[in-house]
Design a protein around this motif. Structure first.
Motif, PDB file in Angstrom:
ATOM      1  N   GLU A 161       0.026   3.817  -2.996  1.00 34.81           N
ATOM      2  CA  GLU A 161      -0.425   5.202  -2.834  1.00 34.81           C
ATOM      3  C   GLU A 161       0.540   6.186  -3.471  1.00 34.81           C
ATOM      4  O   GLU A 161       0.125   7.176  -4.077  1.00 34.81           O
ATOM      5  N   PHE A 165       0.806  -1.218   0.000  1.00 33.71           N
ATOM      6  CA  PHE A 165       0.000   0.000   0.000  1.00 33.71           C
ATOM      7  C   PHE A 165       0.843   1.274   0.000  1.00 33.71           C
ATOM      8  O   PHE A 165       0.391   2.306  -0.501  1.00 33.71           O
ATOM      9  N   CYS A 215     -16.265   2.556  -3.640  1.00 38.09           N
ATOM     10  CA  CYS A 215     -15.861   1.597  -4.670  1.00 38.09           C
ATOM     11  C   CYS A 215     -16.902   1.523  -5.788  1.00 38.09           C
ATOM     12  O   CYS A 215     -16.546   1.491  -6.972  1.00 38.09           O
ATOM     13  N   LYS A 234      -9.640  -0.515   0.933  1.00 39.35           N
ATOM     14  CA  LYS A 234      -8.493   0.393   1.012  1.00 39.35           C
ATOM     15  C   LYS A 234      -8.050   0.839  -0.381  1.00 39.35           C
ATOM     16  O   LYS A 234      -7.724   2.017  -0.597  1.00 39.35           O
ATOM     17  N   GLU A 258     -11.479  -5.938   3.102  1.00 38.13           N
ATOM     18  CA  GLU A 258     -10.678  -4.852   3.669  1.00 38.13           C
ATOM     19  C   GLU A 258      -9.657  -4.321   2.663  1.00 38.13           C
ATOM     20  O   GLU A 258      -9.472  -3.102   2.522  1.00 38.13           O
ATOM     21  N   THR A 259      -8.999  -5.229   1.962  1.00 38.10           N
ATOM     22  CA  THR A 259      -8.016  -4.823   0.953  1.00 38.10           C
ATOM     23  C   THR A 259      -8.674  -4.031  -0.165  1.00 38.10           C
ATOM     24  O   THR A 259      -8.172  -2.972  -0.583  1.00 38.10           O
ATOM     25  N   GLU A 280     -10.568   3.416  -1.522  1.00 43.01           N
ATOM     26  CA  GLU A 280     -10.393   4.715  -0.851  1.00 43.01           C
ATOM     27  C   GLU A 280      -9.201   5.480  -1.422  1.00 43.01           C
ATOM     28  O   GLU A 280      -9.276   6.692  -1.648  1.00 43.01           O
ATOM     29  N   LEU A 281      -8.096   4.772  -1.650  1.00 43.39           N
ATOM     30  CA  LEU A 281      -6.903   5.437  -2.185  1.00 43.39           C
ATOM     31  C   LEU A 281      -7.133   5.936  -3.607  1.00 43.39           C
ATOM     32  O   LEU A 281      -6.698   7.043  -3.966  1.00 43.39           O
TER      33      LEU A 281
END
Length: 388
Positions: free
Chosen positions: A148, A144, A217, A179, A175-176, A182-183
């Motif tokens: 990012e 990550f 998402c 994330k 969860e992955t 979101e990024l």
């Protein structure tokens, strides 16, 4: 009920996979050696018997079949308006790259990854930006920090996500995916999620649709789906994109139509409908058969191929073999095996530089054919060890 042990001869049928010399056994491209479900063949035969093959439209039962399947099996509710027919997942990805990014921008991929992504990016004048997956203790995960950093690059405008991941067979957890979503939203990067392998999971394991994870998402993604990998019908050329965001959907629709990949052939709709409405029992048997095939390979490799390790996975019928115990260059090894025994595998470097010490093997074939391939593998590895 269904015969997955049947050895159907695919030579001289114009098969990409089997258009090889008689002495070779192909276990490379992601194409199954199983005849499709009888229910799908019946639908195609009935359509063929009509005898007229004019221009076609996408009928209501096509939408209903996709909506029902993903609701029932993958716990996400599509709206009819979100779905657009297309001839294939790769044409859809290429259209998305052309329509939703600009020449010279970066499209991010997580390597090692399906090699045709590189073509869709490079052939359209965009830059391939790799964020390599972390490989530690035989397990793949997302880096990550690196992800990012590369998403934050202002030239990066799209990420192609492979979910489940080909070639490593990884099912990304909720969860992955959250994330990643979101990024990407934070850095204004659109996600194209290739979910063509979604139904090819081991019994007891389910994939998570990217768009189902969160509103973030859902609203910043295009999902590419199809029955083709699942039901052994890639030559029928039938797929869909699922786009909840109306602005992105309009652009995607225009891109697919501009590229002339939004119109079905005479079998594309009926085959998909039959697959999703009548193919579930066939698929459940297939999943068990494939899981047994993969377990057979794991045990064979453990007992007979010293220095090679099968990377643990729960999705796809492809196995990712870590060859670092026998060579630094799996491409050389693959070429040696093909020349020595005729076993045709795929070198990992096809999927990006992080795959240099790996081989991809397709296990979607009758058990007898799988055993023959593994025996060729064993004999070739003995010769390799002697030569090295």
């Amino acid at each position: 009920m269904y015969d997955f042990d049947k050895l159907t001869d695919r030579r001289n049928t114009g098969s990409l996979k089997w258009d090889v010399p008689e002495s070779e056994l192909p276990m490379w491209v992601a194409d199954m050696d199983f005849e499709t479900a009888p229910e799908i063949r019946t639908a195609i035969e009935e359509r063929a018997a009509h005898g007229i093959f004019g221009y076609n439209v996408v009928t209501d039962d096509w939408y209903e079949a996709y909506i029902s399947w993903w609701s029932r099996r993958h716990h996400i509710t599509f709206e009819k308006d979100w779905l657009i027919f297309c001839t294939g997942v790769v044409p859809a990805i290429s259209s998305a790259v052309r329509k939703l990014t600009t020449v010279g921008e970066n499209v991010l991929v997580q390597t090692p990854v399906y090699n045709i992504f590189f073509n869709s990016i490079r052939n359209n004048g965009r830059n391939i930006l790799e964020s390599p997956l972390k490989y530690e203790d035989g397990e793949y995960s997302v880096d990550f920090v690196d992800l990012e950093e590369k998403l934050a690059n202002l030239q990066t405008t799209m990420m192609i996500l492979c979910n489940p991941h080909n070639p490593v067979g990884k099912i990304w957890d909720r969860e992955t995916l959250a994330k990643i979503g979101e990024l990407c939203a934070k850095h204004h990067v659109l996600v194209i999620s290739d979910e063509i392998h979604c139904d090819m999971t081991d019994p007891g394991y389910e994939y998570v649709p990217f768009a189902s994870v969160s509103d973030i998402c859902r609203d910043n993604s295009v999902t590419c789906i199809a029955p083709t990998k699942t039901f052994s019908i890639p030559g029928i050329q039938t797929a869909a994109v699922m786009v909840p965001n109306p602005v992105i959907r309009h652009k995607m629709n225009r891109g697919l139509n501009t590229d002339e990949v939004a119109e079905p052939n005479s079998f594309a709709v009926c085959a998909a409908v039959a697959a999703f409405e009548k193919g579930e029992a066939w698929l459940e048997e297939l999943r068990r058969y494939l899981a047994d095939n993969k377990q057979y390979v794991r045990e064979f490799v453990r007992d007979n191929l010293s220095g090679i390790v099968v990377v643990p996975s729960h999705a796809t019928y492809l196995l990712w073999l870590d060859c670092s115990g026998v060579t630094e260059d799996a491409t050389e090894l693959v070429e040696f095996i093909r020349k020595h025994s005729g076993l045709y595998l795929t070198e990992g470097e096809e999927y990006g530089a992080p795959g240099k010490k790996f081989i991809r093997m397709n296990t979607a074939c009758p058990r007898a054919r799988l055993k023959e391939g593994l025996e060729r593998f064993r004999v070739s590895m003995e010769a390799w060890q002697t030569a090295h």
